[in-house]
Design a protein around this motif. Structure first.
Motif, PDB file in Angstrom:
ATOM      1  N   ALA A   1       0.897  -1.192  -0.069  1.00 17.41           N
ATOM      2  CA  ALA A   1      -0.184  -0.026   0.046  1.00 17.41           C
ATOM      3  C   ALA A   1       0.681   1.107  -0.049  1.00 17.41           C
ATOM      4  O   ALA A   1       0.327   2.404  -0.140  1.00 17.41           O
ATOM      5  N   VAL A   2       2.100   0.986   0.368  1.00 20.93           N
ATOM      6  CA  VAL A   2       2.906   2.380   0.359  1.00 20.93           C
ATOM      7  C   VAL A   2       4.425   2.088  -0.213  1.00 20.93           C
ATOM      8  O   VAL A   2       4.877   0.731  -0.199  1.00 20.93           O
ATOM      9  N   SER A   3       4.994   3.055  -0.759  1.00 21.00           N
ATOM     10  CA  SER A   3       6.418   3.060  -1.354  1.00 21.00           C
ATOM     11  C   SER A   3       7.271   3.919  -0.560  1.00 21.00           C
ATOM     12  O   SER A   3       6.626   5.387  -0.205  1.00 21.00           O
ATOM     13  N   MET A   4       8.562   3.892  -0.178  1.00 19.86           N
ATOM     14  CA  MET A   4       9.093   4.739   0.671  1.00 19.86           C
ATOM     15  C   MET A   4      10.591   4.886  -0.023  1.00 19.86           C
ATOM     16  O   MET A   4      11.077   4.280  -0.741  1.00 19.86           O
ATOM     17  N   ALA A   5      11.135   6.213   0.633  1.00 15.54           N
ATOM     18  CA  ALA A   5      12.538   6.438   0.104  1.00 15.54           C
ATOM     19  C   ALA A   5      13.061   7.501   1.101  1.00 15.54           C
ATOM     20  O   ALA A   5      12.465   8.299   1.941  1.00 15.54           O
TER      21      ALA A   5
ATOM     22  N   GLU B   1       5.618 -10.029  10.685  1.00 14.73           N
ATOM     23  CA  GLU B   1       6.349 -11.245  10.603  1.00 14.73           C
ATOM     24  C   GLU B   1       5.809 -12.288   9.776  1.00 14.73           C
ATOM     25  O   GLU B   1       4.771 -12.673  10.375  1.00 14.73           O
ATOM     26  N   GLY B   2       6.308 -12.626   8.581  1.00  8.54           N
ATOM     27  CA  GLY B   2       5.789 -13.623   7.862  1.00  8.54           C
ATOM     28  C   GLY B   2       4.711 -13.276   6.979  1.00  8.54           C
ATOM     29  O   GLY B   2       3.932 -14.243   6.188  1.00  8.54           O
ATOM     30  N   LEU B   3       4.380 -12.144   6.841  1.00 11.50           N
ATOM     31  CA  LEU B   3       3.131 -11.479   6.038  1.00 11.50           C
ATOM     32  C   LEU B   3       3.742 -11.504   4.671  1.00 11.50           C
ATOM     33  O   LEU B   3       4.736 -11.084   4.516  1.00 11.50           O
ATOM     34  N   LEU B   4       2.720 -11.705   3.589  1.00  8.61           N
ATOM     35  CA  LEU B   4       3.113 -11.409   2.134  1.00  8.61           C
ATOM     36  C   LEU B   4       2.708 -10.127   1.832  1.00  8.61           C
ATOM     37  O   LEU B   4       2.070  -9.595   2.287  1.00  8.61           O
ATOM     38  N   LYS B   5       3.040  -9.690   0.407  1.00  8.84           N
ATOM     39  CA  LYS B   5       2.968  -8.468   0.006  1.00  8.84           C
ATOM     40  C   LYS B   5       1.863  -8.027   0.113  1.00  8.84           C
ATOM     41  O   LYS B   5       1.376  -6.814   0.417  1.00  8.84           O
TER      42      LYS B   5
ATOM     43  N   ALA C   1       3.042   2.741   6.448  1.00 13.47           N
ATOM     44  CA  ALA C   1       4.359   3.208   6.329  1.00 13.47           C
ATOM     45  C   ALA C   1       4.943   3.221   7.985  1.00 13.47           C
ATOM     46  O   ALA C   1       6.149   2.856   8.094  1.00 13.47           O
ATOM     47  N   LEU C   2       4.165   3.396   8.810  1.00 11.55           N
ATOM     48  CA  LEU C   2       4.671   3.397  10.344  1.00 11.55           C
ATOM     49  C   LEU C   2       4.929   1.855  10.448  1.00 11.55           C
ATOM     50  O   LEU C   2       5.862   1.851  11.439  1.00 11.55           O
ATOM     51  N   VAL C   3       4.601   1.209  10.146  1.00 13.99           N
ATOM     52  CA  VAL C   3       4.580  -0.283  10.563  1.00 13.99           C
ATOM     53  C   VAL C   3       5.757  -0.981   9.834  1.00 13.99           C
ATOM     54  O   VAL C   3       6.723  -1.246  10.382  1.00 13.99           O
ATOM     55  N   LEU C   4       6.132  -0.399   8.461  1.00 14.03           N
ATOM     56  CA  LEU C   4       7.210  -0.967   7.933  1.00 14.03           C
ATOM     57  C   LEU C   4       8.509  -0.017   8.051  1.00 14.03           C
ATOM     58  O   LEU C   4       9.594  -0.485   7.901  1.00 14.03           O
ATOM     59  N   HIS C   5       8.412   1.203   8.389  1.00 11.02           N
ATOM     60  CA  HIS C   5       9.514   1.985   8.633  1.00 11.02           C
ATOM     61  C   HIS C   5       9.053   2.877   9.910  1.00 11.02           C
ATOM     62  O   HIS C   5       8.636   3.828   9.782  1.00 11.02           O
ATOM     63  N   PRO C   6       9.222   1.957  11.237  1.00 14.06           N
ATOM     64  CA  PRO C   6       8.814   2.651  12.559  1.00 14.06           C
ATOM     65  C   PRO C   6       9.393   4.150  12.701  1.00 14.06           C
ATOM     66  O   PRO C   6      10.498   4.589  12.679  1.00 14.06           O
ATOM     67  N   ALA C   7       8.409   5.043  12.883  1.00 12.02           N
ATOM     68  CA  ALA C   7       8.758   6.174  13.295  1.00 12.02           C
ATOM     69  C   ALA C   7       7.880   6.604  14.505  1.00 12.02           C
ATOM     70  O   ALA C   7       6.900   5.937  14.781  1.00 12.02           O
ATOM     71  N   VAL C   8       8.253   7.621  15.376  1.00 12.26           N
ATOM     72  CA  VAL C   8       7.386   7.696  16.653  1.00 12.26           C
ATOM     73  C   VAL C   8       5.905   8.042  16.250  1.00 12.26           C
ATOM     74  O   VAL C   8       5.136   7.537  16.879  1.00 12.26           O
ATOM     75  N   LEU C   9       5.701   9.110  15.265  1.00 18.23           N
ATOM     76  CA  LEU C   9       4.643   9.628  15.023  1.00 18.23           C
ATOM     77  C   LEU C   9       4.263   9.800  13.347  1.00 18.23           C
ATOM     78  O   LEU C   9       5.037  10.065  12.619  1.00 18.23           O
ATOM     79  N   GLY C  10       3.007   9.328  13.114  1.00 18.99           N
ATOM     80  CA  GLY C  10       2.566   9.757  11.726  1.00 18.99           C
ATOM     81  C   GLY C  10       1.618  10.827  11.670  1.00 18.99           C
ATOM     82  O   GLY C  10       0.728  10.911  12.560  1.00 18.99           O
ATOM     83  N   LEU C  11       1.744  11.887  10.680  1.00 16.78           N
ATOM     84  CA  LEU C  11       1.122  13.125  10.697  1.00 16.78           C
ATOM     85  C   LEU C  11       0.459  12.988   9.175  1.00 16.78           C
ATOM     86  O   LEU C  11       1.012  13.098   8.149  1.00 16.78           O
ATOM     87  N   GLY C  12      -0.995  13.126   9.478  1.00 16.99           N
ATOM     88  CA  GLY C  12      -1.835  13.105   7.902  1.00 16.99           C
ATOM     89  C   GLY C  12      -2.217  14.406   7.756  1.00 16.99           C
ATOM     90  O   GLY C  12      -3.162  14.820   8.864  1.00 16.99           O
ATOM     91  N   ILE C  13      -2.108  15.199   6.838  1.00 20.85           N
ATOM     92  CA  ILE C  13      -2.165  16.739   6.779  1.00 20.85           C
ATOM     93  C   ILE C  13      -3.243  16.941   5.576  1.00 20.85           C
ATOM     94  O   ILE C  13      -2.887  16.634   4.655  1.00 20.85           O
ATOM     95  N   ASP C  14      -4.483  17.399   5.954  1.00 17.76           N
ATOM     96  CA  ASP C  14      -5.328  17.705   4.995  1.00 17.76           C
ATOM     97  C   ASP C  14      -5.114  19.008   3.987  1.00 17.76           C
ATOM     98  O   ASP C  14      -4.282  19.602   4.392  1.00 17.76           O
ATOM     99  N   GLU C  15      -5.575  18.978   2.982  1.00 18.95           N
ATOM    100  CA  GLU C  15      -5.299  20.020   2.133  1.00 18.95           C
ATOM    101  C   GLU C  15      -6.010  21.465   2.376  1.00 18.95           C
ATOM    102  O   GLU C  15      -6.618  21.616   3.490  1.00 18.95           O
ATOM    103  N   ASP C  16      -5.193  22.411   2.178  1.00 16.19           N
ATOM    104  CA  ASP C  16      -5.348  23.828   2.655  1.00 16.19           C
ATOM    105  C   ASP C  16      -5.116  23.845   4.244  1.00 16.19           C
ATOM    106  O   ASP C  16      -6.000  24.698   4.845  1.00 16.19           O
ATOM    107  N   THR C  17      -4.254  23.080   4.619  1.00 15.61           N
ATOM    108  CA  THR C  17      -4.059  22.907   6.067  1.00 15.61           C
ATOM    109  C   THR C  17      -2.482  22.735   6.195  1.00 15.61           C
ATOM    110  O   THR C  17      -1.896  22.177   5.457  1.00 15.61           O
ATOM    111  N   ALA C  18      -2.179  23.133   7.514  1.00 19.88           N
ATOM    112  CA  ALA C  18      -0.574  23.075   7.803  1.00 19.88           C
ATOM    113  C   ALA C  18      -0.307  22.870   9.292  1.00 19.88           C
ATOM    114  O   ALA C  18      -1.352  23.293  10.101  1.00 19.88           O
TER     115      ALA C  18
END
Length: 267
Positions: free
Chosen positions: A156-160, A234-238, A187-204
């Motif tokens: 569901a996500v690609s990272m870099a 662990e053991g999950l397929l793509k 993204a949070l599960v695959l690349h652990p970060a402390v927090l995830g922030l989802g930002i709506d449009e016209d919002t900051a």
């Protein structure tokens, strides 16, 4: 946690911000950049149409009263060695990254003399802003693509690697409008970060030290994955669904603040 207090603020915008009306979000960026004394450098690396996009922001920032607005064009990696662009950054009181493709920002700017100049100015207190792709590139690890899904999965996500202006955070933009909760969770599960922030449009979010404040028409979705009690990675397929238990969620509209150190809203 959060940016160092000696650094300038970060203005991280979910995209599609108002540029012709009240410009609530851009207005705050200009104010932080010095108001009517602001010298703004517009970074167009993310877009394949730098002249057109640059002109949009020149017009918007000048209408709000900025003293000067200059575009720093980086259409290829070599442009990030240009002395003229570096000089513009050295004189800037605000640095703004436009939308487009966040991978272009990293490819053309990260690790270059221009990048060094940007980081130095930020350490000296200059505000850095970014919208859409310019928001996505802010963390150490950035989301570069993925599906708009409700249920997270590995594909569901690609990272870099991102630019690293906001460490230990995951950012996704156009959040509610494009239904991106599933890919932020993935993204949070695959690349652990402390927090995830989802930002709506016209919002900051305006990040200062260990806190951010919400401005604009939408809301910020804060996902605290540090409280998670279980996942089935662990053991999950793509293409299989990710299970995630114990995650904490906050929805914060304009005017609310959040402490990045305590992981609590400031009420």
């Amino acid at each position: 946690m959060g940016i160092k207090p000696t650094h300038g603020a970060l203005v991280i915008i979910g995209g599609a911000e108002d540029r012709d009306g009240d410009c609530v979000v851009l207005r705050e960026f200009v104010r932080l950049a010095g108001g009517m004394k602001a010298h703004i450098a517009v970074m167009t690396a993310a877009t394949g149409h730098p002249e057109e996009v640059g002109e949009v922001y020149i017009r918007a920032f000048k209408r709000l009263g900025a003293e000067s607005v200059e575009v720093v064009g980086t259409e290829r990696r070599k442009d990030s060695e240009c002395e003229e662009g570096i000089y513009t950054i050295e004189q800037a009181t605000g640095i703004f990254f436009t939308g487009g493709d966040q991978s272009r920002i990293v490819e053309f700017i990260k690790g270059s003399p221009l990048c060094d100049a940007i980081r130095k100015r930020h350490q000296e207190g200059v505000v850095i802003g970014g919208t859409s792709a310019g928001a996505a590139m802010m963390p150490d690890e950035m989301i570069v693509g993925g599906a708009s899904v409700s249920n997270p999965s590995i594909n569901a996500v690609s990272m870099a690697p991102g630019m690293g202006f906001l460490p230990d955070i995951m950012v996704d933009q156009h959040f509610a409008q494009r239904g991106r909760l599933g890919r932020l969770l993935a993204a949070l599960v695959l690349h652990p970060a402390v927090l995830g922030l989802g930002i709506d449009e016209d919002t900051a979010i305006i990040v200062k030290g260990d806190e951010f404040e919400v401005v604009g028409q939408g809301a910020i979705t804060v996902v605290d994955e540090s409280t998670a009690t279980h996942n089935n990675l662990e053991g999950l397929l793509k293409d299989e669904a990710i299970a995630l238990c114990g995650v904490k969620l906050h929805i914060l509209p304009s005017g609310y603040r959040f402490n990045l150190k305590t992981h609590l809203p400031v009420l």
